[in-house]
Design an enzyme around this catalytic site. Structure first.
Site, short mmCIF file in Angstrom:
data_model
loop_
_atom_site.label_atom_id
_atom_site.label_comp_id
_atom_site.label_asym_id
_atom_site.label_seq_id
_atom_site.Cartn_x
_atom_site.Cartn_y
_atom_site.Cartn_z
N GLN A 1 -4.86 -1.47 9.71
CA GLN A 1 -4.83 -2.82 9.08
C GLN A 1 -5.37 -3.77 10.12
O GLN A 1 -4.85 -3.88 11.36
CB GLN A 1 -3.46 -3.03 8.66
CG GLN A 1 -3.01 -4.38 7.91
CD GLN A 1 -3.46 -4.31 6.65
OE1 GLN A 1 -3.56 -3.50 5.83
NE2 GLN A 1 -4.15 -5.46 6.25
N ASP B 1 -11.30 2.88 4.13
CA ASP B 1 -11.66 1.26 3.60
C ASP B 1 -12.96 1.40 3.53
O ASP B 1 -13.75 0.12 3.34
CB ASP B 1 -11.11 0.59 4.99
CG ASP B 1 -9.92 -0.28 4.61
OD1 ASP B 1 -9.82 -0.85 3.60
OD2 ASP B 1 -9.39 -0.80 5.79
N LYS C 1 0.78 -1.10 0.06
CA LYS C 1 -0.01 0.06 0.13
C LYS C 1 1.04 1.21 0.01
O LYS C 1 0.58 2.00 -0.84
CB LYS C 1 -0.87 0.08 1.24
CG LYS C 1 -1.86 -1.20 1.35
CD LYS C 1 -2.70 -1.37 2.27
CE LYS C 1 -3.90 -2.44 2.02
NZ LYS C 1 -4.69 -3.15 3.50
#
Ligand code: NDP
Length: 317
Positions: free
Chosen positions: A97, A120, A53
């Site tokens: 995460q 997200d 990422k």
């Protein structure tokens, strides 16, 4: 005729290029989108994902920073970090995460992320925006599924879509996006009766189950488009044999990887489906690459929305 392979790697690369152009345009106006990734503790798989990422940010010109609280950090410490990132104007996206170390209250931490920075798309505010068709941040993998369908010119409106899996991060948002795109949607799960029969109704079949090769040819209507979200690591030789043992599906490259590494990455869809489906996403190289591309897209979208302008819808860009 074997299914058309829907190349997620190529589509993801196109999206990244489009995002890079958007980032350049914003730079001319003095704005650089910023993404902060929180990686708590040590989880080898998460470390690989986060590295990918941060690297993707560099490639498209987004400012990226990584925060690595120790394995022993408390919920309060994570909440303080999220609050700090919520306040910082140069940070447009915050990604926590998962999974977090067990002593941390994941739900509370995710709820603390400012919905405007929730790249997200997991915050209930964004879930609500999605289900009421308001502009918001859409979860990356489900958004990627729609990009693959649209960019491969697979019609969605009026089609029968069946989604197998009802998780908050994949199944439900994919179903909602397909419904918003005017498909007739059925959502299946572990309690669904006669799953193969329900799946055979689908013009578009999305598998988000987490079971290697579970969707076999008898689940698929001839000519249907099959999207395989599953990312399943096979280490068992018997399972490998069930998937790739048949003469039709022998795959020398996979056999080599399995022999040398002791594992291989497969999807929820059995290779034999390629003989029945009209279109199929491979694993790897299908939905997977879209997840990071859509994260980049969401970060730029968040940066624009926070400044009062709209990001063009990618597939129509
Ligand atoms: P979850 O385990 O959260 O959900 C799995 C879903 O599948 C559940 O709804 C479950 O039903 C259903 N299910 C399980 N077994 C069966 C069965 N035998 N018949 C019918 N339905 C069944 O998984 P996720 O949604 O998080 O992930 C699904 C897959 O997608 C995984 O392989 C994951 O690795 C992959 N993934 C890939 C991503 C990417 O490509 N970037 C990103 C995210 C996930 P029930 O609700 O009844 O238990």
């Amino acid at each position: 005729m074997p299914a058309r392979i829907l190349d997620g790697t190529k589509i993801a690369s196109d999206i990244r290029c489009e995002v890079a152009v958007e980032v350049k345009t914003m730079a001319a106006a003095g704005v650089r989108p910023g993404l902060a990734v929180i990686l708590a503790g040590h989880n080898p798989a998460s470390e690989i994902y986060v590295r990918g990422k941060v690297k993707a940010c560099e490639e498209v010109g987004i400012y990226g920073e990584q925060h690595t609280p120790p394995e022993t950090a408390t919920t309060a410490e994570l909440l303080a970090l999220v609050e700090d990132l919520n306040r910082r104007d140069e940070i447009d996206g915050i990604l926590v995460q998962l999974p977090l170390p067990p002593q941390m209250d994941s739900k509370r931490i995710l709820m603390a992320v400012d919905p405007a920075k929730d790249v997200d798309g997991f915050h209930p505010v964004n879930v609500g925006f999605l289900s009421t068709q308001r502009p918001g941040l859409v979860p990356c993998t489900p958004a990627g599924v729609i990009e693959i369908l649209e960019r491969s010119h697979v019609p969605i409106a009026g089609q029968e879509a069946v989604v197998v899996g009802r998780s908050d991060i994949v199944g439900k948002p994919v179903a909602m996006l397909l419904l918003n795109a005017n498909a007739t949607v059925t959502v299946c799960h572990s309690k669904t009766r006669d799953l193969p029969e329900v799946c055979r109704r689908a013009d578009i079949l999305v598998a988000a189950i987490g079971r290697a090769g579970m969707i076999t040819g008898d689940f698929v209507k001839p000519g249907a488009t099959v999207i395989d979200v599953g990312t399943d690591r096979v280490t068992d030789a018997a399972v490998f044999q069930r998937l790739f043992g048949g003469t039709l599906y022998k795959n020398a490259k996979r056999e080599e990887t399995f022999r040398t590494k002791g594992s291989t990455l497969v999807g929820d869809v059995h290779p034999e489906v390629a003989e029945v489906a009209g279109g199929l996403t491979p694993v790897p190289g299908g939905v997977g690459p879209l997840t990071i591309a859509m994260l980049m897209y969401n970060t730029v979208k968040a940066a624009k929305m926070r400044r009062g302008s709209r990001m063009p819808a990618l597939s129509r860009a």
